[in-house]
Design an enzyme around this catalytic site. Sequence first.
Site, PDB file in Angstrom:
ATOM      1  N   GLU A   1       8.802 -62.569 -37.335  1.00 54.58           N
ATOM      2  CA  GLU A   1       7.581 -63.009 -38.029  1.00 54.58           C
ATOM      3  C   GLU A   1       7.060 -61.936 -38.969  1.00 54.58           C
ATOM      4  O   GLU A   1       5.861 -61.707 -39.080  1.00 54.58           O
ATOM      5  CB  GLU A   1       6.495 -63.358 -37.010  1.00 54.58           C
ATOM      6  CG  GLU A   1       6.957 -64.363 -35.999  1.00 54.58           C
ATOM      7  CD  GLU A   1       6.531 -65.771 -36.337  1.00 54.58           C
ATOM      8  OE1 GLU A   1       5.788 -65.956 -37.307  1.00 54.58           O
ATOM      9  OE2 GLU A   1       6.981 -66.687 -35.632  1.00 54.58           O
ATOM     10  N   GLY A   2       7.979 -61.263 -39.645  1.00 56.24           N
ATOM     11  CA  GLY A   2       7.614 -60.156 -40.526  1.00 56.24           C
ATOM     12  C   GLY A   2       7.665 -58.890 -39.719  1.00 56.24           C
ATOM     13  O   GLY A   2       6.884 -58.711 -38.777  1.00 56.24           O
TER      14      GLY A   2
ATOM     15  N   GLY B   1       7.711 -44.366 -13.579  1.00 55.55           N
ATOM     16  CA  GLY B   1       8.886 -43.564 -13.240  1.00 55.55           C
ATOM     17  C   GLY B   1      10.131 -44.443 -13.188  1.00 55.55           C
ATOM     18  O   GLY B   1      10.284 -45.366 -13.996  1.00 55.55           O
TER      19      GLY B   1
HETATM   20  C1  LIG Z   1      14.564 -63.238 -30.557  1.00 58.85           C
HETATM   21  C2  LIG Z   1      14.337 -63.598 -31.991  1.00 58.85           C
HETATM   22  C3  LIG Z   1      13.825 -64.849 -32.290  1.00 58.85           C
HETATM   23  C4  LIG Z   1      13.658 -65.242 -33.614  1.00 58.85           C
HETATM   24  N1  LIG Z   1      13.220 -66.513 -33.907  1.00 58.85           N
HETATM   25  C5  LIG Z   1      13.225 -66.953 -35.194  1.00 58.85           C
HETATM   26  C6  LIG Z   1      12.949 -68.308 -35.511  1.00 58.85           C
HETATM   27  O1  LIG Z   1      12.644 -69.115 -34.626  1.00 58.85           O
HETATM   28  N2  LIG Z   1      13.025 -68.709 -36.805  1.00 58.85           N
HETATM   29  C7  LIG Z   1      13.361 -67.854 -37.806  1.00 58.85           C
HETATM   30  O2  LIG Z   1      13.427 -68.292 -38.956  1.00 58.85           O
HETATM   31  N3  LIG Z   1      13.633 -66.540 -37.551  1.00 58.85           N
HETATM   32  C8  LIG Z   1      13.571 -66.072 -36.265  1.00 58.85           C
HETATM   33  N4  LIG Z   1      13.859 -64.744 -35.992  1.00 58.85           N
HETATM   34  C9  LIG Z   1      14.291 -63.886 -37.086  1.00 58.85           C
HETATM   35  C10 LIG Z   1      13.265 -62.841 -37.503  1.00 58.85           C
HETATM   36  O3  LIG Z   1      12.179 -63.446 -38.140  1.00 58.85           O
HETATM   37  C11 LIG Z   1      13.989 -61.808 -38.379  1.00 58.85           C
HETATM   38  O4  LIG Z   1      14.792 -61.061 -37.520  1.00 58.85           O
HETATM   39  C12 LIG Z   1      13.040 -60.906 -39.144  1.00 58.85           C
HETATM   40  O5  LIG Z   1      12.427 -61.621 -40.195  1.00 58.85           O
HETATM   41  C13 LIG Z   1      13.746 -59.669 -39.721  1.00 58.85           C
HETATM   42  O6  LIG Z   1      14.893 -60.014 -40.371  1.00 58.85           O
HETATM   43  P1  LIG Z   1      16.272 -59.246 -40.077  1.00 58.85           P
HETATM   44  O7  LIG Z   1      16.461 -59.265 -38.630  1.00 58.85           O
HETATM   45  O8  LIG Z   1      17.293 -59.895 -40.915  1.00 58.85           O
HETATM   46  O9  LIG Z   1      16.022 -57.785 -40.503  1.00 58.85           O
HETATM   47  P2  LIG Z   1      16.118 -57.161 -41.972  1.00 58.85           P
HETATM   48  O10 LIG Z   1      15.312 -57.949 -42.918  1.00 58.85           O
HETATM   49  O11 LIG Z   1      17.534 -56.939 -42.313  1.00 58.85           O
HETATM   50  O12 LIG Z   1      15.412 -55.793 -41.731  1.00 58.85           O
HETATM   51  C14 LIG Z   1      16.062 -54.664 -41.118  1.00 58.85           C
HETATM   52  C15 LIG Z   1      15.166 -53.450 -41.256  1.00 58.85           C
HETATM   53  O13 LIG Z   1      14.953 -53.162 -42.631  1.00 58.85           O
HETATM   54  C16 LIG Z   1      13.585 -53.102 -42.937  1.00 58.85           C
HETATM   55  N5  LIG Z   1      13.334 -53.611 -44.283  1.00 58.85           N
HETATM   56  C17 LIG Z   1      13.770 -54.764 -44.841  1.00 58.85           C
HETATM   57  N6  LIG Z   1      13.299 -54.874 -46.088  1.00 58.85           N
HETATM   58  C18 LIG Z   1      12.531 -53.797 -46.329  1.00 58.85           C
HETATM   59  C19 LIG Z   1      11.752 -53.353 -47.428  1.00 58.85           C
HETATM   60  N7  LIG Z   1      11.612 -54.066 -48.543  1.00 58.85           N
HETATM   61  N8  LIG Z   1      11.117 -52.179 -47.319  1.00 58.85           N
HETATM   62  C20 LIG Z   1      11.182 -51.449 -46.189  1.00 58.85           C
HETATM   63  N9  LIG Z   1      11.879 -51.814 -45.095  1.00 58.85           N
HETATM   64  C21 LIG Z   1      12.547 -52.989 -45.175  1.00 58.85           C
HETATM   65  C22 LIG Z   1      12.925 -53.977 -41.878  1.00 58.85           C
HETATM   66  O14 LIG Z   1      11.562 -53.615 -41.703  1.00 58.85           O
HETATM   67  C23 LIG Z   1      13.778 -53.657 -40.677  1.00 58.85           C
HETATM   68  O15 LIG Z   1      13.333 -52.470 -40.095  1.00 58.85           O
HETATM   69  C24 LIG Z   1      13.973 -64.332 -34.660  1.00 58.85           C
HETATM   70  C25 LIG Z   1      14.433 -63.043 -34.347  1.00 58.85           C
HETATM   71  C26 LIG Z   1      14.595 -62.680 -33.021  1.00 58.85           C
HETATM   72  C27 LIG Z   1      15.104 -61.313 -32.734  1.00 58.85           C
END
Ligand SMILES: Cc1cc2nc3c(=O)[nH]c(=O)nc-3n(C[C@H](O)[C@H](O)[C@H](O)COP(=O)(O)OP(=O)(O)OC[C@H]3O[C@@H](n4cnc5c(N)ncnc54)[C@H](O)[C@@H]3O)c2cc1C
Lengths: 268, 388
Positions: free
Chosen positions: B367-368, B343
């Site tokens: 991480e994907g 709640g």
């Molecule tokens: C707190 C935090 C810590 C992190 N730490 C690290 C780190 O230590 N090192 C590092 O390298 N990165 C790090 N990351 C980054 C993280 O790995 C990325 O945020 C992640 O890979 C997604 O990338 P983006 O945020 O640019 O989203 P985008 O790639 O822009 O994606 C946005 C949306 O679009 C969707 N999308 C994208 N492409 C497609 C497709 N082909 N088909 C369908 N849907 C799609 C995605 O699923 C998502 O819903 C961190 C992120 C956070 C939030």
Amino acid sequence: MPVNIIVCIKQIIDPEIPASQFKIDPGTKRQVQGSHSLVISAYDQNAIEVAVQLKEKHGGKVTAVSVGGASAATALKSALSMGADEAILVDDPAIVASDQQGIAHVLATATQKVGVFDLILTGCVSGDWGDRAVPAFMAEELGIGCVGFVSRIEAKDGQVVLRRVVEDGYELIEAKTPVLVSIISDETNTPRYPKLKDIMAAGKKTIPVWKAADLGVDSERIGAAAARALITDVYLPVKESKCEMIEGDTPQEQAVKLAARLRELKLI
Amino acid sequence: MEKFHGVDYYEIEELLTEQERLVRDTARTFVDEQVLPIIRAHHRAGTFPTDLISKMGALGFFGANLTGYGCAGVSNVAYGLMMQELERGDSAIRSCASVQGALVMYPIQTFGSEAQGDRWLPALARGEAIGCFGLTEPDHGSDPAGMTTRAIRVRDGFLLNGAKRWITNGTLADIAVIWAKLDGEVQGFLVERGTPGFQATEMEGKFSFRASVTSELTFNDCLIPEANLLDKAHGLKAPLMCLNQARYGIAWGAVGAAMACYDAALRYALSRIQFGKPIASFQLVQDKLVTMLTELTKAQFLCLRLGRLKDAGRLQHTQVSLAKRNNVAIALDIARLARDILGASGIVDDYPVIRHMLNLETVKTYEGTHDIHTLILGRDITGISALE
Ligand SMILES: Cc1cc2nc3c(=O)[nH]c(=O)nc-3n(C[C@H](O)[C@H](O)[C@H](O)COP(=O)(O)OP(=O)(O)OC[C@H]3O[C@@H](n4cnc5c(N)ncnc54)[C@H](O)[C@@H]3O)c2cc1C
């Protein structure tokens, strides 16, 4: 001067489970393990810590001994992971259901088989039954001194200075070794977390399993038949609360009646 | 608070080795005694509990499943259980161990030289040095192949230019593993703190991973000595191999966060009285608790099997994708159900639930993302890529 230490540890059902999950088997009058995990009785962990610290300071060897079933090997592995050098399990169906004197007899013979020692450490109270008798019986059996409820040990040439916790402070006791000491917790003997590397190293060590016959245990003195203490009943205390209103026209009258009632109930 | 006793409806304990249980217990006690009492304050303040780093190092948590260089070499199941417990504390703590072990120590050991290993691995294992992993860029997240950070060869090594964003532990790091294109191919570089032209700034305004440091890194004509190239890493496959190690830990970690939420929800449901009885007496609440436990139990089995396959050297990266995708999704669902059961109490940090719920939003993305793993699995089972 190196100190050789034997630590006696007991594996028990985790005492920190919620009271609602505490179940007693009416037949054996023992707690049912169920899915609860097994742990080393808390003060026994402090005893391991004291032993390992002494070894780290003075050199020597720490041997952990446990009387229990096969599962107690895990408790011994845990002791090895904390820094004990060797561990021995005494596992024999004949020992099951021994009372404290029986267990003390088995442990005493086991420590004799381990060989030379300066100190035997145990926890001061067992975490399951709240027993404190085993250390004293054991020392009696071995013909050595016994000091209970000690939180710190300092070793110097053939003797030890023991800090024994008493109600309003502590006493410092000098004792000649070998001596048996039961350990109580304080801030200097908080059990360490086993390091991952030490857990791996402990995993490679084998734990010998001794039977009553290996130890020259007097079979007349162990098992249920030899037990001098008999548990007739074990039950969970039922907590009841009820509310009683104290009548009276004035606060003074109420207070007087309340005091009288409390005295009647022998609460004051 | 009452001690945490694990969630084990299917007696999975029996399937673990003694060592695995002892490793789990060390991590569990560490979390109960060292993490839970302080995490709320750090979450509120938006700070990482840096004094835990050396403690985790001393216990052997960093690179625990690696061998050599002072690493413990525990089984992958033991490593997973440790990650589960760390994330039961907070995703930030697990992430710190994930980054250090899987994303920094692993690539140095796998792709680096002996000299790089000798210099960095023992210090990283002990927690005396901290590392970070820079793959994601402002304009390239799910599509790292498009990265624009570049290295060019110069007389004394390489010149690095570009920017990385969302980098865990970036401002804390002594050593950054940076992925950049060299002659069009993705390569790994060790960038040391203090290298001229390298700047790390902390990112602000997070509602998730508040107890973790997340940074933006910029490289402006950064001179990287030849000796700092991870010269066995060629192409995007190298950082993806690292991510695969980290995702393995995340699959377990998510279970830990879910356990914390389930445990809190069950206790709350039993003690909260409405309409004259505990809310646990209502069928709708029981349905939620049962759903939580069921999904949690399935996720536990997924992890255990994943770990056994990894220990046997038979793990496929797609199997890791499935577990990461599933376990994080169910953990988030469980966190939301727990939030609901609590709640109004579910929105305050007196309970761990909202913190986990918010953290898991990140875990779902990094991480994907969930959807990227869907597409990886879709490609695997159909042979048709829907990714590009
Ligand atoms: C707190 C935090 C810590 C992190 N730490 C690290 C780190 O230590 N090192 C590092 O390298 N990165 C790090 N990351 C980054 C993280 O790995 C990325 O945020 C992640 O890979 C997604 O990338 P983006 O945020 O640019 O989203 P985008 O790639 O822009 O994606 C946005 C949306 O679009 C969707 N999308 C994208 N492409 C497609 C497709 N082909 N088909 C369908 N849907 C799609 C995605 O699923 C998502 O819903 C961190 C992120 C956070 C939030």
